[in-house]
Design a protein around this motif. Structure first.
Motif, PDB file in Angstrom:
ATOM      1  N   THR A  75       0.682  -1.333  -0.324  1.00  0.00           N
ATOM      2  CA  THR A  75      -0.379   0.022   0.089  1.00  0.00           C
ATOM      3  C   THR A  75       1.000   1.608   0.028  1.00  0.00           C
ATOM      4  O   THR A  75      -0.406   2.152  -0.419  1.00  0.00           O
ATOM      5  CB  THR A  75      -0.822   0.294   1.350  1.00  0.00           C
ATOM      6  OG1 THR A  75      -0.008  -0.638   2.238  1.00  0.00           O
ATOM      7  CG2 THR A  75      -2.648  -1.155   0.569  1.00  0.00           C
ATOM      8  N   SER A  80       4.159   0.205  -4.461  1.00  0.00           N
ATOM      9  CA  SER A  80       3.683  -0.129  -5.330  1.00  0.00           C
ATOM     10  C   SER A  80       4.452  -0.025  -6.575  1.00  0.00           C
ATOM     11  O   SER A  80       4.164  -0.814  -7.288  1.00  0.00           O
ATOM     12  CB  SER A  80       2.086   0.485  -5.084  1.00  0.00           C
ATOM     13  OG  SER A  80       2.140   1.450  -5.329  1.00  0.00           O
TER      14      SER A  80
ATOM     15  N   HIS B  77      -3.879   3.781  -3.638  1.00  0.00           N
ATOM     16  CA  HIS B  77      -4.202   3.384  -2.158  1.00  0.00           C
ATOM     17  C   HIS B  77      -4.843   2.425  -1.781  1.00  0.00           C
ATOM     18  O   HIS B  77      -5.196   0.729  -1.953  1.00  0.00           O
ATOM     19  CB  HIS B  77      -4.663   4.615  -1.336  1.00  0.00           C
ATOM     20  CG  HIS B  77      -4.726   3.381   0.411  1.00  0.00           C
ATOM     21  ND1 HIS B  77      -3.098   3.029   1.600  1.00  0.00           N
ATOM     22  CD2 HIS B  77      -5.965   3.048   0.984  1.00  0.00           C
ATOM     23  CE1 HIS B  77      -3.957   2.422   1.920  1.00  0.00           C
ATOM     24  NE2 HIS B  77      -4.800   2.825   2.559  1.00  0.00           N
ATOM     25  N   SER B  80      -3.956  -0.929  -4.297  1.00  0.00           N
ATOM     26  CA  SER B  80      -3.167  -1.661  -3.663  1.00  0.00           C
ATOM     27  C   SER B  80      -3.092  -2.126  -2.739  1.00  0.00           C
ATOM     28  O   SER B  80      -3.458  -3.933  -2.496  1.00  0.00           O
ATOM     29  CB  SER B  80      -2.074  -0.912  -3.575  1.00  0.00           C
ATOM     30  OG  SER B  80      -1.556   0.280  -2.429  1.00  0.00           O
ATOM     31  N   SER B  81      -4.505  -1.589  -1.970  1.00  0.00           N
ATOM     32  CA  SER B  81      -5.070  -2.661  -1.014  1.00  0.00           C
ATOM     33  C   SER B  81      -6.137  -4.533  -1.605  1.00  0.00           C
ATOM     34  O   SER B  81      -5.715  -5.155  -0.871  1.00  0.00           O
ATOM     35  CB  SER B  81      -5.993  -1.650  -0.465  1.00  0.00           C
ATOM     36  OG  SER B  81      -6.190  -0.406  -0.246  1.00  0.00           O
TER      37      SER B  81
END
Lengths: 342, 342
Positions: A75, A80, B77, B80-81
């Motif tokens: 995250t 990433s 965010h 990627s979560s």
DNA sequence: CAAAATACCGAAATCGATTGCGACAAATTT
DNA sequence: AAATTTGTCGCAATCGATTTCGGTATTTTG
């Protein structure tokens, strides 16, 4: 239709009245294949919707064309980006990626290592969890001479290559910058981590103080979780210090931001009362007011470099022992959070 | 040492003077194996460092235990979560992940689909690129009845399940909240995207206006790239509007933040002059001042749900046609950017 | 104690592609 | 025209694990 059965080279062979061996050679454009038959084979394959069975192929070639990736988490913007970089290079070179995340836990990290080992990845790219203090759980790979490359969060090891930036120097520059802006009581916020990254940043900080005859004080080094809560907690510590610090170098942007927000709440003026420098150039560093001065280095570059090194080595173009450490470029981006002179 | 050769079931068989068939059965704890021999086999395997060859196994089982994942990008965010959530579930169930990102390009998306198809993933989880307007490039999967689940950025299709939130309702609530705070001239910033997500959010916005007798004006809908630059650009538009808008509902947090920063630069007061609501609960929404009111929904949940659905289906526990759409929970988090009454 | 049922194991085929070796034909040389 | 080279192709083994089918050895039943 439903689950129509797969076309194999035998199907193509039967249709063209030739042997499967020839079909196999034709498909890989092996030189001892007549151009005419090759064309026939490729056309037939196309038309019949043939796709090669990677398992049959891997079974023989004993290579999986697969790279394992272990990261502490996905995250953060930096991580990433790294993964995106890895994926881009791997894709281009025809490698697959098996990605797992350790959630900053050494135990999970070890599980991932084992799982990737059992999946027979050709090589491994890893960034370590905070509390990982040795590489014993990577021995599976080292023993079998399967290449491992660590990036960003690394530990030294003779059998692996590390890809990172010169954290000592970056921290030195950051601290140096604060000193040049007139700061003399400079706090450093770092992680409760066993990785050299943080040790290096801390030593760079100390070195800069030393070189400018600024006295190092142990109380000025705060160990916190490097997130916004940790930053807020550090702010409480800072508010209690007498005399008040006039600069903070934080090993991570989000933590710096948490700290800044907490201080602003108490009407501390940034950068007039206290200047800030962070690390990583997270997007949020351009949201906080004042914008945060930070050390920038490209996650994409880290990922691409790591992947390229590994793949080159797998293709026999280079040996991993050749290079122990690869240092990448970084840059100090000066913004308002630390600008006290115009 | 070097590349020591792998231990196979034949090696174990030879050592124990039994057949490979028995070893195979012993390793999978097949019931018709004497407990004693089973133990001997497992012990020997452990001791000799045996690891099963996934290719030989897959070659026979015709399943890869691998799931393909396609996302437009990894650096947000939210995305990627989602990937973390997918990975967590897949790992637990013994599935591997092949992850690729389309960089918001339909062409790359199509490439990824083909690559994953050729790698014979058992199923696919995908979130679409902005400019993807039909699912023709997924036909490879549909034709072979390989399950595909779309999440968040979806298009309707009879052969797939969609996992998302009720964007219409969420947008309705967000807009409704602005109206309740006294806003009457509400701008909506949305993406130049063909995905229903954005259309739904826009329709929720309109519906809320309608239900409260607030007149909808076409000029109030701004189409921008949903990033900070896009937000800054939208701010210019907003500054030119007469009478000045008093509320903004943005389909994305980062864009909202970019817009807020640009307006603050011009001394516009938030929320007094103009209130803001964003979407996605990005970490930066707690950095911007005032903190941004936003629609929160968990990327981890989306990822875990998508992965669980797919794996259940692959295990024969459910059929994908059973459920066309799964709606997940969301929540409007009210912060200072929109609070005009105490 | 003979007959039937059960438990356990092995031989061999199978999955799909690769590759060394030898066979044969066509092209080249003598 | 005979001998040699070159170019293509097929046979069959191989990679490692799974699984069906049947055969012993063992146990249970009458």
């Amino acid at each position: 239709m439903g689950q129509s059965k797969e076309v194999t080279i035998y199907d193509i062979a039967r249709k063209l009245n030739i042997s499967a061996a020839t079909v196999s050679r034709g498909l890989q454009m092996h030189p001892c294949t007549a151009k005419k038959t090759m064309k026939k084979i490729l056309d037939a394959a196309e038309e019949m919707g043939y796709r090669t069975n990677p398992f049959a192929r891997n079974l023989i070639s004993r290579r999986t064309k697969t790279i394992g990736v272990i990261v502490p988490g996905l995250t953060s913007h930096f991580m990433s980006s790294v993964v995106e970089g890895i994926e881009r290079v791997a894709n281009k070179k025809g490698y697959n990626l098996l990605i797992s995340h350790s959630s900053e836990s050494t135990a999970k990290e070890a599980d991932s290592v084992k799982a990737l080992f059992n999946n027979r990845v050709d090589g491994l790219l890893a960034s370590l969890a905070h509390d990982t203090k040795d590489l014993a759980h990577f021995d599976l790979f080292f023993k079998k001479d399967i290449p491992v490359i660590f990036f960003d969060r690394v530990l030294e090891h003779e059998n692996s290559t590390n890809i990172l930036i010169d954290n000592h120097k970056a921290a030195y520059m950051a601290t140096n910058h604060l000193i040049s802006q007139g700061c003399r009581r400079i706090v450093h916020i770092t992680a409760p981590s066993l990785q050299s990254v943080y040790a290096d940043r801390c030593s760079g900080y100390k070195q800069a103080l030393l070189d400018h005859q600024v006295k190092f004080k142990k109380e000025y080094v705060l160990v916190e979780d490097l997130n916004m809560q940790g930053g807020a907690h550090a702010a409480e510590m800072i508010l209690k210090m007498r005399p008040a610090p006039d600069g903070v170098f934080v090993a991570n942007d989000l933590c710096a931001i948490g700290c800044m927000l907490a201080l602003k709440q108490k009407d501390v003026k940034i950068p007039q009362d206290i200047a800030f420098v962070g690390f990583n150039n997270d997007p949020a560093s351009k949201v906080i007011e004042p914008n945060l001065t930070t050390v920038d280095y490209s996650g994409h570059d880290v990922g691409e470099t790591a992947a390229r090194y590994l793949i080159n080595h797998l293709s026999g173009l280079s040996t991993i022992q050749d290079t122990n450490t690869v240092m990448l470029r970084f840059e100090l981006i000066v913004r308002e959070s630390s600008t006290r002179h115009k």
